[in-house]
Design a protein around this motif. Sequence first.
Motif, PDB file in Angstrom:
ATOM      1  N   LEU A  87     -27.640  20.089 -39.563  1.00  0.00           N
ATOM      2  CA  LEU A  87     -26.647  20.577 -40.532  1.00  0.00           C
ATOM      3  C   LEU A  87     -27.105  21.857 -41.205  1.00  0.00           C
ATOM      4  CD1 LEU A  87     -25.529  17.235 -42.263  1.00  0.00           C
ATOM      5  CD2 LEU A  87     -24.277  18.564 -40.552  1.00  0.00           C
ATOM      6  N   PHE A  88     -28.404  21.961 -41.471  1.00  0.00           N
ATOM      7  CA  PHE A  88     -28.948  23.145 -42.144  1.00  0.00           C
ATOM      8  C   PHE A  88     -28.658  24.420 -41.346  1.00  0.00           C
ATOM      9  CE2 PHE A  88     -32.653  20.922 -44.600  1.00  0.00           C
ATOM     10  CZ  PHE A  88     -31.723  20.187 -45.316  1.00  0.00           C
ATOM     11  N   GLU A  89     -28.548  24.293 -40.025  1.00  0.00           N
ATOM     12  CA  GLU A  89     -28.318  25.458 -39.169  1.00  0.00           C
ATOM     13  C   GLU A  89     -26.964  26.118 -39.436  1.00  0.00           C
ATOM     14  OE1 GLU A  89     -30.559  26.814 -37.034  1.00  0.00           O
ATOM     15  OE2 GLU A  89     -31.960  25.314 -37.806  1.00  0.00           O
ATOM     16  N   THR A  90     -25.959  25.326 -39.856  1.00  0.00           N
ATOM     17  CA  THR A  90     -24.604  25.873 -39.977  1.00  0.00           C
ATOM     18  C   THR A  90     -23.971  25.731 -41.353  1.00  0.00           C
ATOM     19  OG1 THR A  90     -23.660  23.776 -39.215  1.00  0.00           O
ATOM     20  CG2 THR A  90     -24.114  25.458 -37.533  1.00  0.00           C
ATOM     21  N   VAL A  91     -24.552  24.935 -42.234  1.00  0.00           N
ATOM     22  CA  VAL A  91     -23.885  24.607 -43.492  1.00  0.00           C
ATOM     23  C   VAL A  91     -23.596  25.839 -44.355  1.00  0.00           C
ATOM     24  CG1 VAL A  91     -25.974  24.098 -44.847  1.00  0.00           C
ATOM     25  CG2 VAL A  91     -23.816  22.959 -45.397  1.00  0.00           C
ATOM     26  N   GLU A 150     -36.129  27.254 -49.641  1.00  0.00           N
ATOM     27  CA  GLU A 150     -37.038  26.912 -50.737  1.00  0.00           C
ATOM     28  C   GLU A 150     -37.155  25.402 -50.956  1.00  0.00           C
ATOM     29  OE1 GLU A 150     -39.563  27.671 -54.058  1.00  0.00           O
ATOM     30  OE2 GLU A 150     -38.804  29.098 -52.594  1.00  0.00           O
ATOM     31  N   TYR A 151     -36.060  24.673 -50.791  1.00  0.00           N
ATOM     32  CA  TYR A 151     -36.023  23.254 -51.151  1.00  0.00           C
ATOM     33  C   TYR A 151     -35.706  22.329 -49.978  1.00  0.00           C
ATOM     34  CZ  TYR A 151     -36.175  25.242 -55.768  1.00  0.00           C
ATOM     35  OH  TYR A 151     -36.559  25.949 -56.863  1.00  0.00           O
ATOM     36  N   GLU A 152     -36.046  22.747 -48.777  1.00  0.00           N
ATOM     37  CA  GLU A 152     -35.733  21.964 -47.580  1.00  0.00           C
ATOM     38  C   GLU A 152     -36.259  20.531 -47.682  1.00  0.00           C
ATOM     39  OE1 GLU A 152     -37.234  21.903 -42.989  1.00  0.00           O
ATOM     40  OE2 GLU A 152     -36.560  23.847 -43.766  1.00  0.00           O
TER      41      GLU A 152
END
Length: 189
Positions: A87-91, A150-152
Amino acid sequence: MSSSLRRGTLALLLVALLALSPHVRGEKDAELYCGVCRALVDELDWAIKKVDPKKTIQVGSFRISPDGSQKPNEIPYAKSETHLLELFETVCSNMDDYALYVDPETQKKTYMRFAPRDSEKLGSVDFKNFKFDPENSKSLKFVCESILEEYEEEIISLFAHEADHVADKLCNEKSEICDLSRQTPRSDL
């Protein structure tokens, strides 16, 4: 006054004005960072809820137990680290669907979604209270990517283990991006 002296004075004045600009000094816009943090959590939460709750993923080691059997550890896929990283790739591209909204009664500024999601209807969105700015859209995406970077780990941990109030826990407690007592975002983002 000579023309070179005027140009020098004008250049000095321009440099002084740029130095006083908050964007040039690198100050963060508290409303922008807080709004994007909350929008990011909302987008992730929506994407997680779209996943079939019965879908699982195998994680951990595949050790053989003393009786010779092997039992993989299965967890729900929706809130797994694997799914969250996907999800992080496109959010952050979803930030194109957000704009600054000014409440007509309180004049409070927030960033809100103005576009419906896949299965949502448009509803009664009052577009006259949105401030649409193409440059702002780029800023929203940049801030979203900065927060993710920063907050992954905190984001993954909160979604994997917490069920309620993830936006408050991430944006107020963990990152202090929306720290209301200071009214300014963290400067180290």
